[in-house]
Each structure stands twice: as C-alpha cells, then as structure tokens.
Motif scaffolding. Sequence first.
Motif, short mmCIF file in Angstrom:
data_model
loop_
_atom_site.label_atom_id
_atom_site.label_comp_id
_atom_site.label_asym_id
_atom_site.label_seq_id
_atom_site.Cartn_x
_atom_site.Cartn_y
_atom_site.Cartn_z
N GLU A 1 -51.62 13.59 -17.19
CA GLU A 1 -51.81 13.53 -15.73
C GLU A 1 -50.71 12.71 -15.07
O GLU A 1 -50.18 13.08 -14.01
N ARG B 1 -47.70 12.27 -16.18
CA ARG B 1 -46.46 13.05 -16.18
C ARG B 1 -46.43 14.04 -15.04
O ARG B 1 -45.39 14.23 -14.38
N GLN B 2 -47.60 14.67 -14.78
CA GLN B 2 -47.66 15.60 -13.64
C GLN B 2 -47.42 14.87 -12.31
O GLN B 2 -46.68 15.35 -11.44
N LYS B 3 -48.03 13.69 -12.15
CA LYS B 3 -47.81 12.92 -10.94
C LYS B 3 -46.35 12.49 -10.80
O LYS B 3 -45.78 12.50 -9.70
N GLN C 1 -43.74 14.02 -11.98
CA GLN C 1 -42.98 15.17 -11.55
C GLN C 1 -43.16 15.43 -10.05
O GLN C 1 -42.20 15.75 -9.34
N SER C 2 -44.38 15.23 -9.53
CA SER C 2 -44.62 15.40 -8.08
C SER C 2 -43.84 14.36 -7.28
O SER C 2 -43.27 14.66 -6.21
N MET C 3 -43.77 13.13 -7.77
CA MET C 3 -43.03 12.07 -7.08
C MET C 3 -41.55 12.38 -7.05
O MET C 3 -40.87 12.11 -6.03
N ASP C 4 -41.01 12.92 -8.09
CA ASP C 4 -39.60 13.31 -8.08
C ASP C 4 -39.32 14.34 -6.99
O ASP C 4 -38.30 14.25 -6.27
N ALA C 5 -40.22 15.30 -6.83
CA ALA C 5 -40.04 16.31 -5.78
C ALA C 5 -40.12 15.68 -4.41
O ALA C 5 -39.34 16.01 -3.49
N LEU C 6 -41.07 14.72 -4.24
CA LEU C 6 -41.19 14.04 -2.95
C LEU C 6 -39.94 13.22 -2.65
O LEU C 6 -39.47 13.17 -1.49
N GLU D 1 -37.32 15.48 -1.34
CA GLU D 1 -37.58 15.89 0.05
C GLU D 1 -37.26 14.75 1.03
O GLU D 1 -36.68 14.98 2.11
#
Length: 577
Positions: free
Chosen positions: A522, A524-526, A528-533, A536
């Motif tokens: 979980e 790791r998924q978060k 990865q989401s933070m890297d995308a944010l 942006e």
Amino acid sequence: MPSAEAMRLFVKILEEEDPGWYSRVPEFNPEPVVDIEMHKPKEDPKVILASTNGTSVPEPKTISENGSSVETQDKVVILEGLSAVSVHEEWTPLSVNGQRPKPRYEHGATVVQDKMYIFGGNHNGRYLSDLQALDLKSLTWSKIDAKFQAGSTDSSKSAQVSSCAGHSLISWGNKFFSVAGHTKDPSENITVKEFDPHTCTWSIVKTYGKPPVSRGGQSVTLVGTTLVLFGGEDAKRCLLNDLHILDLETMTWDDVDAIGTPPPRSDHAAACHADRYLLIFGGGSHATCFNDLHVLDLQTMEWSRPKQQGLAPSPRAGHAGATVGENWYIVGGGNNKSGVSETLVLNMSTLTWSVVSSVEGRVPLASEGMTLVHSNYNGDDYLISFGGYNGRYSNEVFALKLTLKSDLQSKTKEHASDGTSSVLEPEVELSHDGKIREIAMDSADSDLKKDDANELLVALKAEKEELEAALNREQVQTIQLKEEIAEAEARNAELTKELQTVRGQLAAEQSRCFKLEVDVAELRQKLQSMDALEREVELLRRQKAASEQAALEAKQRQSSSGMWGWLVGTPPDKSES
C-alpha cells in the motif's frame, strides 16, 4: 519337471484363464489309496500299529531290541478319539466317522475347543468354500451350514462365503479368522473374515489403515494381539516379500519397512518364538525351492540369517508347520521333483534341526498344501495333518503323538573333556501300554560312571549359576534401559511441546509478515501517487512562473508605450488605463 508338478501348474493356469472349465468336466472323486510304511530314524524298541477301516485293530506286534519278533495273541482294542494313537513320534492314520470332506489341498485348518475346522481349498483346480469340522473326541466329521453376515446389518444370508485357496486360518479366542487367499474374482486388497462357531456365522471384518494387496500362499502368524503377514503371491502371480501387521484390538493394518528383507517367496512356513522373533522357513519361487531360515526381530524390525545346527533340511515349498512349546514341527512339502518324506523339528531356542519321523511310499504326508495343527488331548500333545496333493488329492487324517521328555533332556548340552565323546541325559518316553520306560543313551566309549555324572552335575550347576548371574545382569540392564527410555520419552514430550510452541510462534510471525507485506504494498502505491503529484505540482509551478513572466513583460510594454505617447503629444486613452 515331474508330471505331477506339470499337471498342477497346468490346472492352476487353466483355472485363471477359463474359470468355468470345471463345470464341463464330469464329477469323479476316487478315494485316495494310502500305501503307508512308516519308520523312525532311531532303532529304539517300538510298537508297530496296524490300522484298519473299522473302529478296532488287532493287538500290535512287538519287536524286541535284538530284532526278534514275538507274536502276541490277537485281541480287539477299542480306539476312542486321539487315544487310539498309542505309538509315540510315528504318524498314524485315524479311522474317522461321518462323511469325509472332499479331497483338497491349499486349504486352511485350525483348532477351536477340541474341534479341527477345515475351510476352502483347491480340488481339481476348483476353489472350495465348504466348512468342515472334525470332533477330536469322537473323531467324527460334520459339515457346517454356515451363514454369511454381510456388512454391519443383522440380516444373514444362507449363501456361503466366496470360495478360496491359499488362505490362512488363525484361532482367536473362541473364534477364528480367515485371512487373504486366492479367489476366482480377486479383490484389490486382502479380506479378513471371522467365523463364530457359536452362531455358525461368517462376517467380514472391517479394518483400518492401508491393507495389503490381495494374495495367496502367504504366512500369517499370531504374535500376542497382532497378526504378522509375510510374502505370498498376488493375483498376477508376482511373488511378494512385504511385511504387514494387523492389530487385533484396533483392527488396523500397519505396513512395516524392515531391514534386510528376505527374497520374495510363497508357500513357506512361519512361527513365532518368545513373542519377539518371527521365523520364516523354506518356500519357493516359480522355479526354485528354498531351505533357508530367516528370523525377524519384531522389536528392532531387522531380518537375520542365524547359524543353524543339526541336520540341514532339504529345500521345500508347500509344507506345513506347528509349534509346541519351543519346538517347531515341519511336515510335508515338495521340491519340484517329489514330496518330502521326513518330519522335522526345530528347537527355536538353540536353532537345532532333527528328524522326528519319516514315511515311505506315496502317502499324503509327503505332499504339498497339507495342513498341520496342534491339539492337547488328555494331557498328551498331538500333531494332526489333513489333505494335501502329491499327484492325487487327499482327505486323510493322520496324527502323531509327541514324546514326553524330561526337563533335563531339554536342557542337555554337550560336555567334552580331553577329546572324549559327549554324554546325553536319559530320555523318558511313555509307551502305548501306559508304562514309563527309560531309554539310556550310552556314550561312544563306555557307560556313564558315577564320577563322570557328579562332574557333569557340578558343571551343570556352575553353568546354571553363571546363567543366573548373566540373567540378573541382563535384568538390571533391562531396568536401566527402561529408565533411559522413560527419560527419553519425557524429553521427547517436552521437546514436542516446545516444538508446538515454536510452531505457534512461527505461525504468528508469518501472519505478521503477511500483514507487513500488505502495508508495504500500500505504501508503495501511495509513494507512486506522490511522485505523480510532485510532477503535477512542478508543472503548475512552471506554468505559474511562465504566466508571471508574461504578465511582467506586458506591463513593461504598457508603461513604455505611455511614455512615448506623452512625448509625441498623444496622451494615452483613459479607457485603457
């Protein structure tokens, strides 16, 4: 191969390939002709008993020690039960009453409450299913109309159990078991049947565990509360040497892996000594007969081939055996050429072979597939044989009365001094007229003197004391070993508890590790989401910076254009300001 053996194998193969062939052959059961001439290997005074088909025989002819015969007056002697056998260690045909069973071999036999039961067998290649009983008190045959109780239901059917041959009958209390055996329609695994003489009912015994594969020609030996099964031949005529134990209290089969297993074989004999050692003698493969002796220690589960003493027995298969005390009697059998004529006895304590009696002529006692049982009647021990095949099938009954021997003779040992010959203790034997006579065995050189007897007695006492001391030491060691075993079992119990605790902890740690793996996934998924944010946000920052730069440049241009307007006299439009 002898013609008799070739015919036997031909009939056996024909039965397997065409089970219905016997129904197309007319029934013909000639009574077997018995031509008996019996003798003992010892030249002791003896009595020759001539038997007739009636219930009485003439008075025997007595042969003196010097070989001269003395004729006695003929008078009638009434024979009652096994007491009709008055001569020791000689086979005597019994004159029986009632309708005799059909001649057969490869049947089963056992004794329960002064009755010898005969079940199944093979006659002219056809398997039998009848159950017969011989009353050993009246020597009368009777056929038992047994019922068959299928499964666990209480209903009984009048149909007989399936016919079989090569099975084993084992007495257990007031009942007996029928174990394994060849059948016309063989099952995958061994079937155990139980017969209750009180209700005259057969029933199938429900067993647990992994049962052995179906077979015949095996040996089944009663050891304490267990049945030990070894070897045999399966339905595909493959020889076996596996070992299985059936616990009669739980009816559970156990497949045993022993060390040093003997070669595969069938039609052998087996016996138990001291509730610990299983003895296997003889037997055969498809083309070879054996005379080897194998011993299994049931405590260590290790096979061995001990050194034997006395007369070496000849190879044989299809023989029968019975134990009386420490003695194991072997009768009959064949060696692919002829039947074995001698009756052997093996002292299971000393492993010494000796000949008890021998027969001459074509008699059922020198045949294959016969049965041998032991019975005690009026304080005397008897061996009783029935059936067999030696070119023709037999339904004759023979009995051998065992000699009463003193305890001293059973313990007699060789005593040699300065190269002199050994001396044997006197043997006491019960004659046919009920009187006790001593047979003194002289030494090779001279009669036993008193001094020699005293020396022998002193030596025996000294040896007895040594044996008692050794026995005491063995008992002490046994007690110590039992204590060590108890301690080892206690440590084993503690280690087992610790192992269970560690297993529980390991299971808990495995559960925690699984949860941590889920949390890591979980995170790791978060991540990865933070890297995308972050990407942006960086893009927005760049866009903001570009917008601010564009606004600043526009403002500068605006201010520059206003100044030049004042200079040229054109004021800027107020609406634009």
